[in-house]
Design a protein around this motif. Structure first.
Motif, PDB file in Angstrom:
ATOM      1  N   GLU A  88       0.831  -1.203   0.000  1.00  0.00           N
ATOM      2  CA  GLU A  88       0.000   0.000   0.000  1.00  0.00           C
ATOM      3  C   GLU A  88       0.872   1.263   0.000  1.00  0.00           C
ATOM      4  O   GLU A  88       0.589   2.233  -0.699  1.00  0.00           O
ATOM      5  CB  GLU A  88      -0.915   0.000   1.231  1.00  0.00           C
ATOM      6  CG  GLU A  88      -2.042  -1.002   1.177  1.00  0.00           C
ATOM      7  CD  GLU A  88      -3.166  -0.546   0.271  1.00  0.00           C
ATOM      8  OE1 GLU A  88      -3.885   0.386   0.642  1.00  0.00           O
ATOM      9  OE2 GLU A  88      -3.306  -1.133  -0.821  1.00  0.00           O
ATOM     10  N   ILE A  89       1.936   1.231   0.792  1.00  0.00           N
ATOM     11  CA  ILE A  89       2.844   2.377   0.863  1.00  0.00           C
ATOM     12  C   ILE A  89       3.571   2.578  -0.467  1.00  0.00           C
ATOM     13  O   ILE A  89       3.662   3.686  -0.990  1.00  0.00           O
ATOM     14  CB  ILE A  89       3.867   2.186   2.001  1.00  0.00           C
ATOM     15  CG1 ILE A  89       3.149   2.202   3.357  1.00  0.00           C
ATOM     16  CG2 ILE A  89       4.946   3.269   1.964  1.00  0.00           C
ATOM     17  CD1 ILE A  89       4.009   1.765   4.523  1.00  0.00           C
ATOM     18  N   ASN A  90       4.082   1.479  -1.007  1.00  0.00           N
ATOM     19  CA  ASN A  90       4.840   1.574  -2.258  1.00  0.00           C
ATOM     20  C   ASN A  90       3.982   2.025  -3.433  1.00  0.00           C
ATOM     21  O   ASN A  90       4.497   2.611  -4.394  1.00  0.00           O
ATOM     22  CB  ASN A  90       5.493   0.230  -2.574  1.00  0.00           C
ATOM     23  CG  ASN A  90       6.688  -0.064  -1.676  1.00  0.00           C
ATOM     24  OD1 ASN A  90       7.244   0.847  -1.066  1.00  0.00           O
ATOM     25  ND2 ASN A  90       7.086  -1.304  -1.602  1.00  0.00           N
ATOM     26  N   ASN A  91       2.692   1.732  -3.366  1.00  0.00           N
ATOM     27  CA  ASN A  91       1.797   2.093  -4.473  1.00  0.00           C
ATOM     28  C   ASN A  91       1.134   3.453  -4.281  1.00  0.00           C
ATOM     29  O   ASN A  91       0.350   3.888  -5.108  1.00  0.00           O
ATOM     30  CB  ASN A  91       0.704   1.020  -4.650  1.00  0.00           C
ATOM     31  CG  ASN A  91       1.280  -0.299  -5.124  1.00  0.00           C
ATOM     32  OD1 ASN A  91       2.279  -0.327  -5.830  1.00  0.00           O
ATOM     33  ND2 ASN A  91       0.642  -1.397  -4.734  1.00  0.00           N
ATOM     34  N   ASN A  92       1.445   4.113  -3.163  1.00  0.00           N
ATOM     35  CA  ASN A  92       0.855   5.418  -2.877  1.00  0.00           C
ATOM     36  C   ASN A  92       1.878   6.517  -3.166  1.00  0.00           C
ATOM     37  O   ASN A  92       2.968   6.533  -2.589  1.00  0.00           O
ATOM     38  CB  ASN A  92       0.407   5.474  -1.406  1.00  0.00           C
ATOM     39  CG  ASN A  92      -0.433   6.685  -1.095  1.00  0.00           C
ATOM     40  OD1 ASN A  92      -0.066   7.804  -1.412  1.00  0.00           O
ATOM     41  ND2 ASN A  92      -1.568   6.460  -0.445  1.00  0.00           N
ATOM     42  N   THR A  93       1.532   7.414  -4.040  1.00  0.00           N
ATOM     43  CA  THR A  93       2.477   8.466  -4.446  1.00  0.00           C
ATOM     44  C   THR A  93       2.598   9.581  -3.418  1.00  0.00           C
ATOM     45  O   THR A  93       3.476  10.424  -3.537  1.00  0.00           O
ATOM     46  CB  THR A  93       2.037   9.078  -5.791  1.00  0.00           C
ATOM     47  OG1 THR A  93       0.696   9.597  -5.651  1.00  0.00           O
ATOM     48  CG2 THR A  93       2.075   8.047  -6.904  1.00  0.00           C
ATOM     49  N   GLU A  94       1.727   9.576  -2.394  1.00  0.00           N
ATOM     50  CA  GLU A  94       1.737  10.654  -1.408  1.00  0.00           C
ATOM     51  C   GLU A  94       2.511  10.304  -0.140  1.00  0.00           C
ATOM     52  O   GLU A  94       3.050  11.184   0.527  1.00  0.00           O
ATOM     53  CB  GLU A  94       0.300  11.043  -1.038  1.00  0.00           C
ATOM     54  CG  GLU A  94      -0.505  11.606  -2.207  1.00  0.00           C
ATOM     55  CD  GLU A  94      -1.917  11.979  -1.796  1.00  0.00           C
ATOM     56  OE1 GLU A  94      -2.236  11.784  -0.593  1.00  0.00           O
ATOM     57  OE2 GLU A  94      -2.689  12.443  -2.644  1.00  0.00           O
ATOM     58  N   LEU A  95       2.538   9.016   0.233  1.00  0.00           N
ATOM     59  CA  LEU A  95       3.156   8.635   1.503  1.00  0.00           C
ATOM     60  C   LEU A  95       4.676   8.748   1.466  1.00  0.00           C
ATOM     61  O   LEU A  95       5.280   9.437   2.290  1.00  0.00           O
ATOM     62  CB  LEU A  95       2.732   7.213   1.875  1.00  0.00           C
ATOM     63  CG  LEU A  95       1.250   7.032   2.226  1.00  0.00           C
ATOM     64  CD1 LEU A  95       0.936   5.577   2.496  1.00  0.00           C
ATOM     65  CD2 LEU A  95       0.890   7.872   3.451  1.00  0.00           C
TER      66      LEU A  95
END
Length: 348
Positions: A7-14
């Motif tokens: 989820e983190i790796n696929n989120n451009t904001e985190l």
């Protein structure tokens, strides 16, 4: 954990521009194992070589997630904290871990037991239970948690008849002694700041010789464990629990983990390690490799070659086999080749 990292790796904001990698270790709820892992992490360089990877720093540990238990987390933090490696625990609740003098790099995503202890004391006071008993796990979680609770209870004017500590690994006589204290006490309300596994063995013993019913007040370590429902005297237990939440996508992620990542991938396995090929055939069997061993000792104690056991010696070049009448095909004579013909190999 894998779901969260994806989820983190696929989120451009985190974490924009950063991809997280991971290695998973099992401490087995053991301090020695947790310490061993801590030293592995602190050594810095991972012995594994990464090929075709765009990682900026190979094998360097950026942070540690865990441990679940407070005692293991304390051991872990004392070691990796010296190397300024951040540690984030999801379940270590001991109030002692808030001391930044001792644990400067420790963080957690679960509240300190100090808040839980205060809440339990206020709950007990709210129901007018001013005469209580107390049991706890003989661990950092139980000892520090109960100390915080007793201090809060004293501020609320609550009196404690007894406070007993034990662990599920204690002897039967110790568990029996704690159970007898509970049975013989006059305090009807009992606060249990305890791990689920520890409370199970106490409840098993209490069930052998039930006494008058008790009002159990629980910490988050056991209050949501459905196993406790099997004990009738636990009915009506009240306590504080970690707030549950719905994580979008987690259910589908778990349901997609069917045995079929694993079956299809196993069929594709094909690699060599230390000179030995590893693969599976259509029957799920590996390539068979055996060593032939035969013990033949000569007079001087040297191991000799495998002995010969044949009906007839191999025919040398220039001769051919002629079967012996009435005997198996392994038995034959060697006769010269006819004029104008030749055999140039042994056993023709």
């Amino acid at each position: 954990m894998i779901f969260a990292i994806e989820e983190i790796n696929n989120n451009t904001e985190l974490l924009p521009g950063i991809k997280l990698g991971y290695q998973i270790y099992d401490s087995c709820a053991s301090v020695p194992v947790a310490v061993h892992v801590a030293f592995q992490l602190s050594n810095g360089q991972d012995p594994v070589f990464y090929k075709g990877s765009n990682c900026s720093q190979f094998g360097v540990v950026m942070a540690a997630v865990g441990d679940s238990g407070s005692t293991q987390s304390i051991s872990l933090s004392r070691i990796i904290g010296s190397f300024h490696i951040p540690q984030v625990s999801h379940f270590a609740t001991c109030a002692c871990l808030s001391d930044k003098q001792q644990f400067p790099t420790f963080f957690r995503t679960i509240p300190s037991d100090q808040f839980q202890a205060d809440a339990l004391a206020k709950m007990v006071k709210h129901f007018g239970w001013t005469w209580i008993g107390a049991v706890r796990s003989d661990s950092d979680y139980g000892n520090f948690g109960m100390a915080s609770f007793l201090a809060a209870a004293q501020r609320e004017g609550i009196c404690v008849e007894y406070s007993e500590a034990f662990s599920w690994t204690d002897s039967y006589s110790k568990i029996q002694k704690v159970a007898d204290v509970v049975r013989k006490s006059t305090a009807i309300a009992v606060v249990a700041f305890i791990h689920s596994g520890d409370l199970r063995v106490l409840f098993e013993e209490l069930a052998q010789e039930p006494s008058s019913s008790r009002q159990w007040i629980g910490s988050e370590g056991w209050i949501t464990d459905p196993y406790m429902l099997k004990f009738s005297f636990c009915a009506g237990a009240i306590g504080v629990a970690i707030q549950q939440s719905v994580i979008p996508g987690l259910r589908d992620f778990l349901l997609d983990l069917s045995p079929t990542e694993v079956l299809s991938e196993l069929r594709k396995v094909n690699f060599s390690q230390n000179g030995y090929p590893v693969s599976f055939d259509a029957n799920g069997d590996p390539v068979a490799f055996y060593e032939l061993v035969n013990w033949q000792k000569s007079e001087n104690g040297v191991i000799e070659l495998v002995p010969v056991s044949v009906c007839s010696e191999s025919c040398p070049p220039g001769t051919r086999k002629v079967l012996q009448k009435g005997k198996p095909i392994c038995c034959y004579d060697c006769i010269p080749c006819p004029e104008g013909e030749i055999s140039n190999s042994t056993g023709s």
